[in-house]
Design a protein around this motif. Structure first.
Motif, PDB file in Angstrom:
ATOM      1  N   GLY A 344       0.780  -1.223   0.000  1.00 29.97           N
ATOM      2  CA  GLY A 344       0.000   0.000   0.000  1.00 29.97           C
ATOM      3  C   GLY A 344       0.814   1.277   0.000  1.00 29.97           C
ATOM      4  N   LEU A 345       1.964   1.247   0.645  1.00 30.33           N
ATOM      5  CA  LEU A 345       2.675   2.506   0.863  1.00 30.33           C
ATOM      6  C   LEU A 345       4.103   2.438   0.367  1.00 30.33           C
ATOM      7  N   MET A 346       4.612   3.604   0.012  1.00 33.08           N
ATOM      8  CA  MET A 346       6.044   3.760  -0.175  1.00 33.08           C
ATOM      9  C   MET A 346       6.518   4.378   1.141  1.00 33.08           C
ATOM     10  N   MET A 349       8.762   7.459   1.377  1.00 35.03           N
ATOM     11  CA  MET A 349       8.350   8.693   0.717  1.00 35.03           C
ATOM     12  C   MET A 349       7.358   9.466   1.590  1.00 35.03           C
ATOM     13  N   GLU A 353       3.529  12.568  -1.426  1.00 31.14           N
ATOM     14  CA  GLU A 353       3.868  11.709  -2.563  1.00 31.14           C
ATOM     15  C   GLU A 353       2.983  10.479  -2.582  1.00 31.14           C
ATOM     16  N   PHE A 357       0.165   9.329  -5.963  1.00 29.72           N
ATOM     17  CA  PHE A 357       0.532   8.360  -6.997  1.00 29.72           C
ATOM     18  C   PHE A 357      -0.605   7.913  -7.914  1.00 29.72           C
ATOM     19  N   VAL A 358      -1.769   7.646  -7.346  1.00 35.37           N
ATOM     20  CA  VAL A 358      -2.846   7.122  -8.184  1.00 35.37           C
ATOM     21  C   VAL A 358      -3.339   8.173  -9.166  1.00 35.37           C
ATOM     22  N   MET A 360      -1.790  10.798 -10.235  1.00 28.83           N
ATOM     23  CA  MET A 360      -0.743  11.458 -11.007  1.00 28.83           C
ATOM     24  C   MET A 360      -0.955  11.419 -12.528  1.00 28.83           C
ATOM     25  N   PRO A 361      -1.208  10.237 -13.095  1.00 28.73           N
ATOM     26  CA  PRO A 361      -1.381  10.226 -14.547  1.00 28.73           C
ATOM     27  C   PRO A 361      -2.586  11.045 -14.998  1.00 28.73           C
ATOM     28  N   ALA A 364      -1.843  14.769 -15.110  1.00 27.38           N
ATOM     29  CA  ALA A 364      -0.666  15.166 -15.883  1.00 27.38           C
ATOM     30  C   ALA A 364      -1.088  15.756 -17.219  1.00 27.38           C
ATOM     31  N   ILE A 371       3.991  16.282 -14.833  1.00 24.44           N
ATOM     32  CA  ILE A 371       3.208  16.280 -13.597  1.00 24.44           C
ATOM     33  C   ILE A 371       2.813  17.710 -13.233  1.00 24.44           C
ATOM     34  N   LYS A 373       2.329  19.677 -10.322  1.00 24.80           N
ATOM     35  CA  LYS A 373       2.587  19.541  -8.887  1.00 24.80           C
ATOM     36  C   LYS A 373       1.612  20.333  -8.034  1.00 24.80           C
ATOM     37  N   LYS A 414      -5.170   8.062  -1.071  1.00 21.84           N
ATOM     38  CA  LYS A 414      -4.574   8.113  -2.404  1.00 21.84           C
ATOM     39  C   LYS A 414      -5.585   7.696  -3.462  1.00 21.84           C
ATOM     40  N   TRP A 415      -6.520   6.842  -3.058  1.00 19.13           N
ATOM     41  CA  TRP A 415      -7.561   6.452  -4.013  1.00 19.13           C
ATOM     42  C   TRP A 415      -8.615   7.529  -4.152  1.00 19.13           C
TER      43      TRP A 415
END
Lengths: 515, 361, 334
Positions: A344-346, A349, A353, A357-358, A360-361, A364, A371, A373, A414-415
């Motif tokens: 689930g996690l980095m 980071m 961040e 992640f989810v 981001m695309p 963009a 990205i 920011k 993040k979701w």
């Protein structure tokens, strides 16, 4: 009462100036099971690590049989016949059962460093027989199930003739049957005059198993007494320092008729067969099953992390064209995985961040996918506020510095960045303490209130009964029952989970429609 | 403040503070380079001469470009040992395309002889576009070998170390096979300019090459989704797959990029040599991996920056130059290099330890 | 029924893949033999065994390090150093042969101890430490020899052709002794089992009470000592140490270990049959290519190709194993 085997007196311990334990005194009697409970960070593990020789106290001392006991490492503790069975089992999977049992004390031939294998296997055979493990002593650990591996650890404690055995959260990865067996063995050990220290979050187990309870909060002992003098409420009160009227939040979600998700006859040979399930808009659907019943595997298939052979998946009435994670995300599915730290996690980071992640695309630019920011940061800040994530500045604090509950919120958060409508949540409260659990439940509840369909996978029946509108029960890769809120009953659910079908296969569709 | 301690004591603590500050700085390695450089100035004043600085720079750029590729691979928790062989084989093929003469006594037995390489040179001998075509083909080969590595690593879950080790053996042997271990000379004059020419005698072409690659890589890593994915896959491949990162493609991209960088480095190195050499770059592996790691890129993935790698490469180049300046024989240079690297890395570990402690306090 | 067949098939394929290095070895050996019958003659077999012995000894040392999850890239340079310094001691300082050999082994020991110091005390990554000593030791040796080839006295080159029991060449004998010793150490002593435990997970091992610092030190020292011995043995065959000697041997040793089934991430691998087969496979291919008079420049390409094939098949095995070991959940599959 019984004689004291082990006494801890005024133990204090600090890490880098932060107090983990202050003036803790406890005692362990011969032949008793002592339960230690407390929220995460209350100091249970630190205390047990001190007893087990992993850590040394800053001040205070310990007495074993009224003699000073100062273990410098695990070996010292073992030599004093104190065994520590960690939550994460401490076995080498590439070695055999016997080798793991005798890892630091191999039987040798005539004192030359040559292992006497026959003797080793004979002794190991005796030890594993005593704990009821049925396998040859030269079996590799990697071939054993989690429960069997734990038995090896207990056999190890047995073979060193341990008088005090510490169990740290032993049941988290055990099946129900394995748990039963463990409790029986603990009972046997007690009969034989061994003392057990048992740490767990599952208060009902503590109630069932222990003779005495010590409650820790913020490094202090807040309550101590015989188990019969506690009930679940008073345990919780002493653990969190306030009354907890509600373990589960009030349900306000409205279930509509619209089916958000539908799985039809999903089959993958050897893993799941003929799965039919659905979830409506605004509905929280539980999926219960014992360890190894295929519930996590089913969710992996649904989300597209694994393939299936036949059947179909419909999301918002539309057939899922490609079964990949990317496609699922595109169609608005979110997957909060079972293993927060690994999947689930980095951890290194930052919170920001991790939240980004989810989405981001999506956020963009079209051209070369640069990205954005600032947009991400704004959105992440909003999410963090909405979920009340407690952390330092989100762009600075690392995910690993957060508490378990807040880490879980980051994973959910993040979701939320992509506003999905279907949530899969696998074991959302594993390893999270009582206070934080409530918050995670509230988050799930709020998602449903906002119209999402939430699938919650859990191995705790009470939890599912507390937060779900409907519960599917799985056993051996099949759905064996489906229970609506008004029929929630522990017995019924467990019966399904042990494989008694609520409906025979032909009637499966029918009864599902009926409920 | 002012009353505390005598002036000398205060100085002492100031010095200590400064020392710790320098040690903890992200740019520690730059200070380290400066230290080497400055402390050698009295011994060998020649080190600061313009000619020598030019020399340092011309060694820096190719190493920097190649190390950038290595950095990207290290970020995805891989390693690329095949870069040296990519340098060799692209050097040979590129040269074969544009050379205008080949000695039959040397190349008669080469498998390229007759159909590709003849007495009058390669297929594009004398063509003005030969250089561009050659560079293009070199890059194509580099990217191709990178994809080859990435494909095996992703598809068959083979350890990167083994895959790139084998392709190192394979392609360097192929480079030697193609030329029968001979250098290909007779390259166009314009190609030579890439290696040693400059714009208005100030800005060398090789520097422009390096800056272009560095800026590209920096933008990629910092500003794009793909760049973030590289870090994600490097730090947690399982979690990356769950959030929809195409991990396989990301891994293959990393190796392809590494191949691209190696090919670009090969262009500069071949141009400086004005030849295609089948053993070109053979001894560079240590410098390349070392430059990335000393800069601060982790061998375990998820961590690395282009700027760090620049400092790391600078360190290696200055170190080698300083040792040469002292007129030491090459083997002493090697020995000293090995030892200084261990010291530098040990410093780095110390640095992280101090940082961890001061942070927690 | 159909299912059963399929399962049996993959179980069979797995068994086959498990013995890939051995099968490849036999296949290559037979194919070369059929093409050039000389290949089956004892002289040739002896030749292959003798040339396997030194790289095999180095690969055994490498395996010990790989078993703990580490790596030692410096073995090639160390071979160069040990062989050269022993030669110099004999030639320039009049050392008796045995003393020169002991000195070379002591040098190996010191280098191994240095590695252990850097890895254990300075907490450096083995890859970087040994990459640095790869360069440094080579430089040191060139300094000692002034880049001139070191010739050994003929007495020592004679040792290679000495036979034990009338037919076992001395290098092969030493190789066999080392195989037996290391195999016994790994399988049947606490030290050996602890090496596997540390390789599986050093934290777990430490918690269980194993002194993992000591284990790491032991494997790096043993690896360096074996590399030094390997260097001397190869010189008994060559008689001369050139400037380029030992280059790339580290990769050959790693390849032999990995071909033999040793995992780069530690905890998995064996000396016999593992590394021995891996070494023999590489040597048979190289010898065969010489016999077939394949273009000398073509030979390393083919060797690399065969190594690639072997590790590819090994990965396929691991993938298949994972698929087969995936537990069955549903009843229908029992």
């Amino acid at each position: 009462m019984g004689e004291n085997i082990l006494a801890l007196r005024n133990i204090s311990k600090a890490f880098y100036g932060i107090k983990a334990l202050s003036d803790v005194s406890i005692r362990v009697e011969k032949g008793e099971v002592l339960g230690i409970i407390g929220e995460n960070g209350a100091g249970k593990s630190t205390l047990m690590n001190i007893v087990g020789g992993v850590l040394q106290p800053d001040s205070g001392d310990m007495l074993l049989y009224d003699q000073p006991y100062k273990p410098k490492n695990t070996m010292d503790a073992n030599a004093s016949k104190i065994a520590f069975i960690h939550q994460e089992l401490n076995l080498c999977n590439n070695l055999t059962v016997a080798e793991n049992i005798f890892l630091i004390d191999f039987p040798k031939i005539n004192k030359i460093p040559y292992i006497n294998k026959r003797e080793m296997n004979r002794l190991a055979h005796e030890a594993i027989k005593a704990v009821g493990l049925q396998c040859p002593p030269d079996t590799l650990i990697e071939k054993l199930s989690q429960g069997e591996r734990q038995l090896v650890e207990i056999a190890k404690a047995f073979s060193m003739d341990a008088q005090v055995i510490i169990f740290d959260e032993p049941t988290t990865s055990l099946t129900a049957r394995e748990t039963e067996r463990l409790f029986k063995i603990i009972g046997d050990l007690k009969q034989k005059g061994r003392s057990i220290i048992y740490i767990s979050h599952i208060l009902s187990d503590i109630q069932k198993l222990t003779d005495r309870i010590v409650v820790l909060r913020d490094g202090n002992v807040t309550a101590e007494g015989t188990t019969s003098s506690f009930n679940i409420d008073s345990m919780i009160f002493n653990m969190i320092g306030r009354d907890m009227k509600h373990i589960y939040p009030e349900r306000k979600n409205v279930v509509s008729d619209e089916k958000k998700v539908e799985l039809v006859n999903i089959t993958k040979k050897g893993i799941v067969s003929n799965i039919n399930l659905h979830a409506h808009e605004g509905e929280v659907v539980g999926i219960f099953g014992l360890m190894g019943s295929g519930r996590t595997e089913l969710m992996h298939i649904f989300f597209g992390l694994d393939s299936f052979e036949s059947g179909e998946i419909k999301i918002k009435g539309k057939l899922k064209s490609k079964n990949t994670a990317v496609q699922s995300i595109k169609q608005g599915v979110a997957f909060v995985t079972e293993n927060r730290r690994e999947e689930g996690l980095m951890l290194e980071m930052t919170v920001l961040e991790n939240l980004s992640f989810v989405a981001m695309p999506n956020l963009a630019s079209r051209f070369l996918r640069f990205i954005d920011k600032s947009r991400i940061a704004d959105k992440a800040a909003a999410i963090s506020q909405r979920l009340r994530i407690k952390s330092g500045a989100i762009e600075k604090s690392a995910a690993k510095s957060l508490s378990g509950g807040n880490q879980q919120k980051v994973v959910i958060g993040k979701w939320l960045m992509t506003s999905p409508e279907i949530f899969i949540v696998d074991e959302p409260t594993r390893g999270i303490d009582v206070g934080a659990k409530f918050e995670v439940y509230s988050v799930i509840n709020n998602l449903a209130c906002d119209g999402a369909a939430v699938l919650v996978v859990s191995s705790e029946i009470e939890e599912l009964m507390g937060i779900c509108d409907r519960i599917y029960v799985m056993s051996r890769g099949e759905i064996t029952g489906c229970v609506g809120q008004d029929e929630f009953d522990r017995e019924t659910i467990l019966r399904y989970a042990f494989g008694q079908c609520a409906f025979n296969k032909n009637a499966s569709h029918e009864s599902e429609v009926q409920q | 403040m002012f009353l505390k301690g005598s002036p000398t004591e205060r100085n002492k603590s100031d010095v200590k503070d400064l020392f710790v500050k320098v040690l903890l700085s992200e740019y520690f390695i730059v200070f380290f380079c400066l230290l080497i450089f400055v402390s050698l100035m009295p011994v060998t004043p020649h080190i600061a001469s313009r000619a020598n600085i030019n020399n340092i720079m011309s060694n820096l750029w190719p190493l920097f470009i190649i190390a950038i590729g290595q950095t990207v691979v290290l970020i995805v928790a891989g390693i690329d040992l095949s870069q040296t062989s990519i340098i060799a084989i692209t050097s040979v093929v590129g040269a074969a395309i544009m050379t205008s003469k080949a000695d039959p006594t040397l190349f008669e037995k080469s498998p390229l002889w007759g159909w590709f390489l003849t007495e009058s040179g390669g297929p594009l001998a004398g063509e003005p576009a030969a250089i561009y075509a050659a560079i293009f083909v070199m890059i194509l080969i580099g990217v191709g070998i990178g994809c080859f590595n990435g494909f095996f690593i992703h598809k068959f879950k083979m350890p990167p170390f083994m895959v790139t080790l084998v392709s190192q053996m394979l392609f360097s042997a192929l480079a030697i096979y193609l030329t029968k271990s001979e250098n290909i000379i007779g390259l166009p004059k314009n190609f030579k300019a890439i290696g040693s020419g400059s714009i208005m005698k100030i800005i060398p072409y090789s520097m422009i090459f390096a800056i272009v690659v560095a800026v590209l890589a920096a933008i990629l890593l910092n500003k794009t989704v793909l760049g973030k994915w590289l870090y994600l896959v490097g730090s947690n491949p399982k979690a990356s797959a769950v959030i929809g990162v195409p991990t396989g493609k990301v891994i293959i991209f990393a190796y392809a990029f590494s191949g691209f960088c190696a090919a670009m480095g090969s262009v500069l190195l071949s141009a400086r040599l004005i030849a295609g050499r089948p053993t070109l770059g053979q001894t560079m592996l240590m410098d390349v991996v070392g430059a990335a790691v000393i800069g601060g890129t982790s061998l375990f993935g998820g961590k690395g920056k282009v700027s760090w790698t620049l400092f790391g490469a600078l360190f290696f180049v200055i170190l080698a130059n300083a040792l040469n300046m002292m007129k030491l024989p090459f083997y002493v240079v090697d020995m000293a290099k090995g030892i200084v690297i261990i010291i530098a890395v040990a410093f780095d570990v110390l640095r992280i330890e101090i940082k961890r402690r001061t942070n927690v306090m | 029924m159909n299912n059963n067949n399929k399962a049996n098939m993959s179980a069979f394929a797995l068994k086959l893949l498990k013995n890939i290095p051995l099968l490849l070895f036999i296949l290559v050996f037979v194919v070369f033999g059929l093409i050039t019958p000389v290949f089956f003659e004892w002289d040739n077999i002896e030749n292959i065994l003798t040339s396997s012995s030194y790289i095999g000894i180095v690969a055994i040392g490498m395996t010990l390090v790989l078993l703990t999850g580490g790596i030692d890239l410096s073995v090639g340079s160390l071979m160069f150093l040990s062989a050269s310094s022993a030669g110099l001691l004999i030639r320039n300082f009049g050392f008796p042969i045995w003393l020169a050999i002991v000195s070379a082994i002591v040098i190996g020991l010191l280098v191994g101890a240095f590695h252990a110091f850097c890895i254990n005390k300075l907490k450096l990554v083995p890859f970087i430490v040994t990459l640095s000593t790869l360069v440094a030791l080579k430089g040191l040796t060139l300094m000692l020899t002034k880049s001139v080839a070191v010739e050994w006295p003929s007495a020592i080159t004679g040792m290679a052709s000495r036979r034990l029991l009338g037919f076992i060449p001395l290098p092969v004998f030493i190789f066999i002794v080392i195989i037996i010793l290391v195999q016994l150490m790994l399988k049947s002593t606490p030290l050996g089992r602890h090496i596997y435990a540390v390789g599986y997970n050093s934290e777990v091992a430490a918690k269980a009470g194993i002194d993992h610092i000591k284990i790491i030190a032991v494997v790096y020292i043993l690896c360096s000592v074996l590399a030094a011995i390997g260097g001397i043995i190869s010189v008994t065959q060559l008689g001369i140490v050139n400037a380029g000697y030992g280059e790339g041997e580290e990769f050959k040793a790693i390849a032999a270990a990995v071909l033999g089934g040793t995992s780069l991430s530690g905890g998995v691998g064996s000396v016999f049959p593992g590394v021995v087969i891996g070494t023999l496979l590489i040597q048979v291919v190289q010898a065969g290519l010489v016999y077939l008079q394949v273009d000398i420049y073509m030979q390393p390409i083919i060797t690399a190709g065969i190594i690639l094939l072997a590790i590819l098949l090994d990965s396929l095995r691991t993938m298949l194993e994972k698929r087969l070991e995936r537990r069955n959940i549903t009843k229908s599959c029992e």
